[in-house]
Design a protein around this motif. Structure first.
Motif, mmCIF file in Angstrom:
data_model
loop_
_atom_site.group_PDB
_atom_site.id
_atom_site.type_symbol
_atom_site.label_atom_id
_atom_site.label_comp_id
_atom_site.label_asym_id
_atom_site.label_seq_id
_atom_site.Cartn_x
_atom_site.Cartn_y
_atom_site.Cartn_z
ATOM 1 N N VAL A 173 0.790 -1.251 -0.006
ATOM 2 C CA VAL A 173 -0.011 0.187 -0.020
ATOM 3 C C VAL A 173 1.006 1.137 -0.042
ATOM 4 C CG1 VAL A 173 -1.595 1.190 1.342
ATOM 5 C CG2 VAL A 173 -1.953 -0.902 1.266
ATOM 6 N N GLY A 174 1.861 1.285 0.937
ATOM 7 C CA GLY A 174 2.802 2.410 0.710
ATOM 8 C C GLY A 174 3.638 2.582 -0.385
ATOM 9 N N PHE A 175 3.976 1.578 -1.225
ATOM 10 C CA PHE A 175 4.416 1.449 -2.536
ATOM 11 C C PHE A 175 3.584 1.977 -3.341
ATOM 12 C CE2 PHE A 175 5.727 -0.011 -6.416
ATOM 13 C CZ PHE A 175 7.129 -0.197 -6.559
ATOM 14 N N ALA A 176 2.449 1.752 -3.328
ATOM 15 C CA ALA A 176 1.356 2.432 -4.190
ATOM 16 C C ALA A 176 1.139 3.899 -4.142
ATOM 17 C CB ALA A 176 -0.024 1.680 -4.266
ATOM 18 N N ILE A 177 0.967 4.179 -2.733
ATOM 19 C CA ILE A 177 0.976 5.707 -2.389
ATOM 20 C C ILE A 177 2.261 6.427 -2.904
ATOM 21 C CG2 ILE A 177 1.054 7.431 -0.579
ATOM 22 C CD1 ILE A 177 -0.705 5.099 1.119
ATOM 23 N N GLY A 178 3.374 5.747 -3.340
ATOM 24 C CA GLY A 178 4.337 6.568 -3.746
ATOM 25 C C GLY A 178 4.055 7.486 -5.099
ATOM 26 N N CYS A 179 3.004 6.736 -5.821
ATOM 27 C CA CYS A 179 2.725 7.472 -6.948
ATOM 28 C C CYS A 179 1.683 8.528 -7.054
ATOM 29 C CB CYS A 179 2.160 6.469 -7.863
ATOM 30 S SG CYS A 179 1.445 6.984 -9.539
ATOM 31 N N VAL A 180 1.099 9.053 -5.648
ATOM 32 C CA VAL A 180 0.129 9.905 -5.671
ATOM 33 C C VAL A 180 0.877 11.467 -6.054
ATOM 34 C CG1 VAL A 180 -1.238 11.345 -3.946
ATOM 35 C CG2 VAL A 180 -1.219 8.671 -3.813
ATOM 36 N N PRO A 181 2.036 11.742 -5.732
ATOM 37 C CA PRO A 181 2.443 12.761 -6.339
ATOM 38 C C PRO A 181 2.511 13.088 -7.625
ATOM 39 C CG PRO A 181 4.037 12.105 -4.681
ATOM 40 C CD PRO A 181 2.977 11.025 -4.907
#
Length: 753
Positions: A173-181
């Motif tokens: 989940v944290g890995f996927a959140i890295g794309c939010v920027p």
């Protein structure tokens, strides 16, 4: 879109992509550079002008500014805000999930902290992956994959059978959140320049809204259904996020970069259709700005920037350390109110349920503390206008340290006082984050701005990875020690902000007070050419033409004497005086009209008066199409080179002194890709679009001893400026050796021996 709009946009698809044209770099160069070097320079500039932007073309940036902020941007704002809400919810859920796992599965405090750390670790490690994926396949594709991964693994986390599974799934989940920027980058591409600052505040509001929404869900779900249902319900916004992504537009810059001009035009037509406006008429071309070099990480650590970068890294890491620390420690501190502290000392095992299960009143208090982010954001915006960015961050960090020290006495505080203290702490540290986001891009030069902010963001994630071991582990051993750690960190960050470079021209009420007291110099005002200044500028020209008036008078009198001799003989003395007055008035009126015409002509030329920064896309308009009889001085520079700074100061003064000449500047690698730093500073002088002279490298600029008068003389050699300096003002060097020999010979001549 109406039929006329469709018809006007049809030529975009029929015309081919412009591959540029040669710059008008003819003329003879008066530089001392060898011919081969001149050819190399001209060739480099021709190659760098891959996109010439004549009147019948437009760029993506120009199109977006023309279309303005409308329905399309509103919908895109909501989507980007949803991304930030999702990010905020997944961070806020950590402060609720970890204590529940601690009691349900009996995990240790270190494992509880690891649950938080693994999320931030995934975010930090994935940043490069998502950047590369977006550059290769587009931001829309990257965000679509991110949304699917985020929704799937967040939902799957609710069915984790043990701690290792929850650790693995939350890491993904944290890995996927890295794309939010990437959503913010995409969002910025479709924002007109005037609305970008407001939208930064809007995104911060969505972040705060996401945190409040997550706490509200926990308030309803956690007391009765537990953490698994909290994860399930929290994944609903993630599924909405995944459903919306197909609506997203692809980056027009990405489409232009890989040659998909049709898709870029279709996207812009969609923006125009939803905003009910028309695209500019012409052909869409690539912004040359995006083809240039935008800096490397080692440039952030250059000799001139490493100190500023190190201080900013400390500020960002400390701010993230404190912010996420407050988020995580809030639930921990609610366990340690005055009525619970005595229970700890008597029976620690028997209070497991009390320590792990928050009551409904706890969630209500948690919601109140989360709402602190809204006043924190808006008070920061107000404070920035009053005292500036640095002082705002420093004051907030000091106040945060004071409040945190007060929280070290948590066991002696009532629930109301504890909630108020956490409310203040969270509002203050959230405000510091807001100010840091505003300040950091302004510190770095344009070509280092993106990499500089990315480096600061990476340091913030390191701080977020460390803070769980203080907020969730060390806090259980010593509340006082944990609070001192956060207070010390905040004070160190406050000192770092005060050491950061200050802009004395910053528009704040505090700086206005300091200027009145004489503590800082007066702000340099933009030079406006008034009527009196125009008259002063004309004096030199008028002095040179003073003979005109005398010549006109003499001619008039000769006309009277030689053509009207017969008539004059018949006139009386009074009639002759009257005739002479009439002729004088006519001559004066004629001279007045000529002078007014000269003043208007010079006023039209004297319209610059400053050194303006241009991008690559402005080159053709500002240089090649500068106008008839317009001299242009184009200055190439790079931040961090002392001689470039010196030349920039001299040019700023000369631009005010000679407002009829257009002075421009541009970062070297933006204007000419791969232009070597050894050639800096560089000045190209143009007249009517043709290059007349080149001044390249430190040797031609005479090093750090270059004076303003010397630079004025150099520019005046090509008549780019109307200088009175006719001889090189460089100090003459006396050759002591030959002088002594000459004096010795003179003595020998007088010597009888």
């Amino acid at each position: 879109m109406s039929e006329p709009d469709k018809k006007s946009n049809e030529p975009y698809r029929q015309l081919e992509e412009s591959h540029g044209a040669e710059l008008n770099v003819g003329a003879q160069s008066t530089s001392s550079c060898p011919t081969s070097l001149e050819n190399t320079i001209e060739g480099s500039m021709e190659l760098s002008s891959v996109v010439v932007i004549p009147d019948d073309t437009f760029t993506v940036v120009q199109a977006i500014n023309t279309l303005g902020f409308g329905k399309f941007q509103v919908k895109l704002s909501l989507f980007t805000g949803l991304c930030w809400m999702v990010d905020s919810m997944e961070i806020t859920i950590l402060s609720i999930l970890s204590p529940s796992l601690h009691c349900d599965w009996g995990i240790s405090r270190y494992q509880q902290a690891l649950t938080t750390t693994v999320v931030f670790l995934g975010m930090m490690l994935s940043s490069t992956f998502w950047n590369n994926l977006s550059d290769r396949y587009g931001r829309k594709q990257a965000l679509t994959l991110c949304a699917v991964l985020l929704a799937y693994y967040a939902f799957l986390s609710s069915f984790a059978p043990n701690f290792l599974w929850i650790l693995l799934l939350r890491g993904v989940v944290g890995f996927a959140i890295g794309c939010v920027p990437q959503s913010v980058t995409l969002y910025a591409e479709f924002l007109p320049a005037k609305q970008r600052a407001r939208c930064v505040i809007l995104l911060d509001c969505f972040w705060a809204l996401g945190a409040c929404f997550e706490v509200a869900i926990a308030l309803i779900v956690m007391p009765n259904f537990g953490w698994r249902w909290l994860l399930i319900l929290s994944s609903i916004p993630l599924f909405i996020f995944a459903v919306i992504t197909p609506w997203l537009p692809e980056s027009t810059v990405f489409d232009m970069t890989i040659g998909r001009i049709d898709r870029a035009i279709s996207t812009l037509e969609r923006v125009a259709r939803e905003n009910k406006k028309s695209l500019p008429v012409g052909r869409l071309v690539m912004d040359r700005f995006y083809q240039g070099h935008h800096g490397r990480f080692k440039d952030v650590l250059s000799k001139e920037m490493y100190r500023t970068s190190a201080l900013l890294w400390l500020v960002w890491m400390s701010t993230a350390f404190c912010y996420y620390g407050v988020v995580l420690m809030t639930t921990e501190l609610f366990h340690t109110s005055s009525e619970q502290c005595s229970t700890w000392s008597t029976n620690n095992e028997g209070t497991c349920q009390l320590d792990c299960r928050l009551r409904r009143s706890d969630y209500i208090d948690l919601l109140w503390t989360t709402l602190a982010e809204f006043p924190g954001i808006f008070s920061t915006v107000f404070a920035i206008e009053k005292i500036g960015r640095r002082k705002t961050m420093a004051c907030q960090l000091v106040m945060f340290a004071i409040v945190v020290c007060f929280l070290s006495r948590t066991c002696l505080l009532s629930r109301a006082v504890l909630t108020i203290a956490i409310f203040l702490a969270r509002g203050l540290i959230a405000g510091v984050f807001q100010a840091a986001y505003v300040y950091t891009p302004e510190v770095y030069p344009t070509h280092l701005r993106s990499i500089g902010v990315s480096a600061c963001s990476a340091m913030a994630r390191i701080g977020a990875m460390i803070t769980p071991y203080i907020a969730q582990v060390f806090l259980q051993w010593s509340i006082t020690g944990a609070m001192i750690t956060y207070a010390t960190t905040a004070l160190c960050a406050a000192i770092a902000t005060l050491v950061l470079p200050q802009d004395p021209n910053e528009d704040t009420e505090w700086n206005d007070i300091l200027r009145r007291k004489g503590i800082i110099p007066e702000k340099e005002k933009e030079q406006e050419i008034t009527e009196d200044q125009i008259v002063n500028l004309l004096e030199n020209t008028i002095d040179e033409k003073t003979g005109l008036f005398i010549d006109v008078l003499l001619s008039a009198h000769k006309f009277i004497i030689f053509t009207d001799c017969n008539n004059l003989e018949k006139k009386t003395l009074d009639e002759l005086d009257e005739l002479e007055d009439e002729e004088d008035e006519r001559v004066l009126e004629e001279y007045r009209r000529k002078r007014i015409a000269e003043m208007k002509e010079l006023a039209n030329k004297c319209k610059y008066g400053e050194v303006r920064e241009i991008s690559a896309e402005d080159y053709v308009k500002e240089v090649n199409n500068a106008g008839e009889d317009v001299w242009v001085v184009l200055y190439l520079y790079k931040s961090g080179i002392p001689l470039c700074t010196l030349v920039n100061q001299h040019l700023a003064s000369l631009a005010r002194k000679f407002p009829a000449t257009k002075f421009l500047k541009s970062i070297s690698t933006t204007c000419i890709p791969n232009w070597p730093d050894s050639n800096l500073p560089t000045i190209f002088i143009y007249h009517e679009g043709n290059m007349v002279k080149q001044i390249i490298g430190p040797l031609e600029f005479r090093g750090m001893k270059l004076s303003e008068a010397e630079l004025e003389w150099m520019l005046g050699q090509t008549e780019a400026i109307s200088t009175k300096i006719k001889e090189d003002p460089r100090p003459k060097i006396n050759d002591v050796l030959f002088s002594s020999l000459k004096n010795g010979n003179d003595l020998d001549d007088d010597n009888d021996w």
